[in-house]
Design an enzyme around this catalytic site. Structure first.
Site, PDB file in Angstrom:
ATOM      1  N   THR A 258       0.055  -2.277  -8.719  1.00  0.00           N
ATOM      2  CA  THR A 258      -1.257  -2.622  -8.189  1.00  0.00           C
ATOM      3  C   THR A 258      -1.073  -3.532  -6.976  1.00  0.00           C
ATOM      4  O   THR A 258       0.034  -3.989  -6.698  1.00  0.00           O
ATOM      5  CB  THR A 258      -2.078  -3.356  -9.261  1.00  0.00           C
ATOM      6  OG1 THR A 258      -1.282  -4.417  -9.777  1.00  0.00           O
ATOM      7  CG2 THR A 258      -2.471  -2.417 -10.386  1.00  0.00           C
ATOM      8  N   TYR A 259      -2.168  -3.835  -6.271  1.00  0.00           N
ATOM      9  CA  TYR A 259      -2.146  -4.684  -5.080  1.00  0.00           C
ATOM     10  C   TYR A 259      -1.378  -5.980  -5.347  1.00  0.00           C
ATOM     11  O   TYR A 259      -1.602  -6.651  -6.350  1.00  0.00           O
ATOM     12  CB  TYR A 259      -3.589  -5.004  -4.677  1.00  0.00           C
ATOM     13  CG  TYR A 259      -3.701  -5.805  -3.417  1.00  0.00           C
ATOM     14  CD1 TYR A 259      -3.432  -5.213  -2.184  1.00  0.00           C
ATOM     15  CD2 TYR A 259      -4.069  -7.147  -3.454  1.00  0.00           C
ATOM     16  CE1 TYR A 259      -3.525  -5.949  -1.020  1.00  0.00           C
ATOM     17  CE2 TYR A 259      -4.164  -7.887  -2.289  1.00  0.00           C
ATOM     18  CZ  TYR A 259      -3.893  -7.284  -1.078  1.00  0.00           C
ATOM     19  OH  TYR A 259      -3.983  -8.011   0.068  1.00  0.00           O
TER      20      TYR A 259
END
Ligand SMILES: [Zn+2]
Ligand SMILES: [Zn+2]
Ligand SMILES: [Zn+2]
Length: 410
Positions: free
Chosen positions: A5-6
């Protein structure tokens, strides 16, 4: 494919689908006699004060994509990073480990020895991952003891007379420095890496055995800032600016007011400093190498804007100077000169011929230690699926070949 994820976030929040997937994975892959791999309820970690919670925590996008299954399509560094994220994420959703705190008294020839530590009763998340310890002292306190029975006879292997001294706090590693910044509210996830990079790029500190050691320049800059710009080096002041900037980001403060409040006092301090502060002279480091140009003095190591360099102390009578460069175990394929490890103006490492500027040979990658099987020049190496790929550094040869890995686990 997005494996994680980010990543520019310090959020602890985990999406419920990801929690469920991690629990399922842990239950399927970790079976214990003495307990369950995951706790009754999914684990949630409380967010830090002021954390930017727009994004989820950094986690694998799919926990079923194990590091092993990804190994072939990632570089070594990518794989290391992915494994770290994957292991920490999985461990964070697993059960606590259970330890018994134990004190063992051992009697030997009328003398008593005491060992304190803990005995693991249930491994829980530690079956997957435990954090590397920074401080040796902590390790000593928490040492694991083997299981013992009362009255059990023990054998003496070795008797070590030792004296313990109180240790000064250890120097920061990259990781412990980031932790300290985080604790004090200085910097944000997106600025930790640039902060650390700046320490090295400007030669404020060098890394020795993974720990930061301040340089002469670093100490001088620190003293100067503390004396003339006390607010800049004040942790609380810096943390306050960071939180003001967060307010600008979420719209609850205007940027004009915030920058003005910071900039005005700084501009004043700068103009005062311009008048009052004297130029700091960094003492030269002596060497025992005679100046090859004039032969009348030993060269010294000087600190300049772009880092250190070697020069003749008789400047301006003698103008000899060269960059600080480490000799590496390879010879220039063009002229046979020594190869030196150097830094470009932007701080990137490269390997260049010691006869520069007469010879312009240079390479980005370090010599591999293996010579070209065709012409004997040094080679550079990279990891490929089948083993190690070598490339001859000689511009007239350039031969490439792959050596299959010899069963080493590296
Ligand atoms: Zn000289
Ligand atoms: Zn050369
Ligand atoms: Zn070659």
């Amino acid at each position: 494919m997005g494996l994680i994820t980010y990543m520019r976030t310090d959020s602890f929040r985990v999406a419920s689908e990801a929690q469920a997937a991690a629990r399922k994975y842990a239950m399927a892959n970790y079976k214990f006699d003495t307990g369950r791999a995951v706790p009754e309820k999914p684990r949630a970690y409380r967010a830090k004060k002021g954390a930017q919670d727009a994004h989820e925590a950094i986690r694998p996008s799919d926990v079923w994509r194990t590091p092993e299954s990804m190994a072939a399509s990632l570089s070594r560094d990518q794989l290391k990073l992915y494994r770290l994220i994957w292991l920490r994420f999985l461990a964070s959703q697993m059960s606590d480990a259970v330890f018994d705190a134990t004190t063992v008294d051992i009697e030997a020839a009328g003398h008593f020895f005491r060992a304190t530590g803990s005995v693991m009763k249930f491994p829980g998340f530690t079956a997957v991952y435990t954090e590397e310890r920074d401080e040796d002292a902590e390790e000593e306190r928490n040492q694991l003891l083997p299981e013992l029975k009362e009255g059990q006879v023990l054998h003496l292997n070795e008797l070590l007379p030792e004296q313990h001294f109180t240790q000064p706090p250890p120097r920061y590693t990259e990781a412990s420095l980031v932790k300290e910044l985080e604790k004090n509210g200085v910097g944000r996830p997106s600025t930790y890496a640039p902060i650390i990079e700046t320490l090295r790029k400007r030669d404020y500190a060098t890394l020795e055995q993974k720990r930061f050691k301040p340089t002469e320049v670093g100490l001088a800059v620190c003293d100067l800032l503390a004396e003339h710009f006390p607010s800049v080096v004040d942790l609380k002041f810096t943390a306050k600016i960071e939180s003001e900037l967060d307010k600008v980001a979420d719209g609850s403060a205007g940027w004009v007011d915030v920058t003005e409040a910071v900039y005005k006092p700084l501009a004043d301090a700068l103009s005062t400093a311009n008048v009052e502060v004297e130029r700091v002279v960094i003492a030269d480091e002596p060497t025992d190498e005679l100046c090859p140009e004039c032969g009348q003095a030993n060269l010294v190591i000087k600190s300049g804007r772009y880092g250190k360099f070697v020069a003749c102390p008789r400047y301006p009578d003698c103008t000899y100077r060269r960059s600080m460069a480490k000799k590496v175990n390879a010879v220039c394929p063009k002229c046979g000169g020594d190869m030196l490890e150097r830094r470009s103006k932007k701080g990137r490492r490269f390997f260049g011929c010691a006869n520069y500027p007469k010879c312009d040979f240079a390479a980005w990658n370090p010599p591999s230690g293996v010579n070209c099987i065709r012409c004997g020049a040094f080679t550079t190496a990279s990891r490929v699926k089948a083993g190690t790929s070598y490339k001859c550094a000689s511009p007239t040869c350039g031969h490439r070949w792959v050596a299959e890995s010899g069963g080493g686990d590296e």
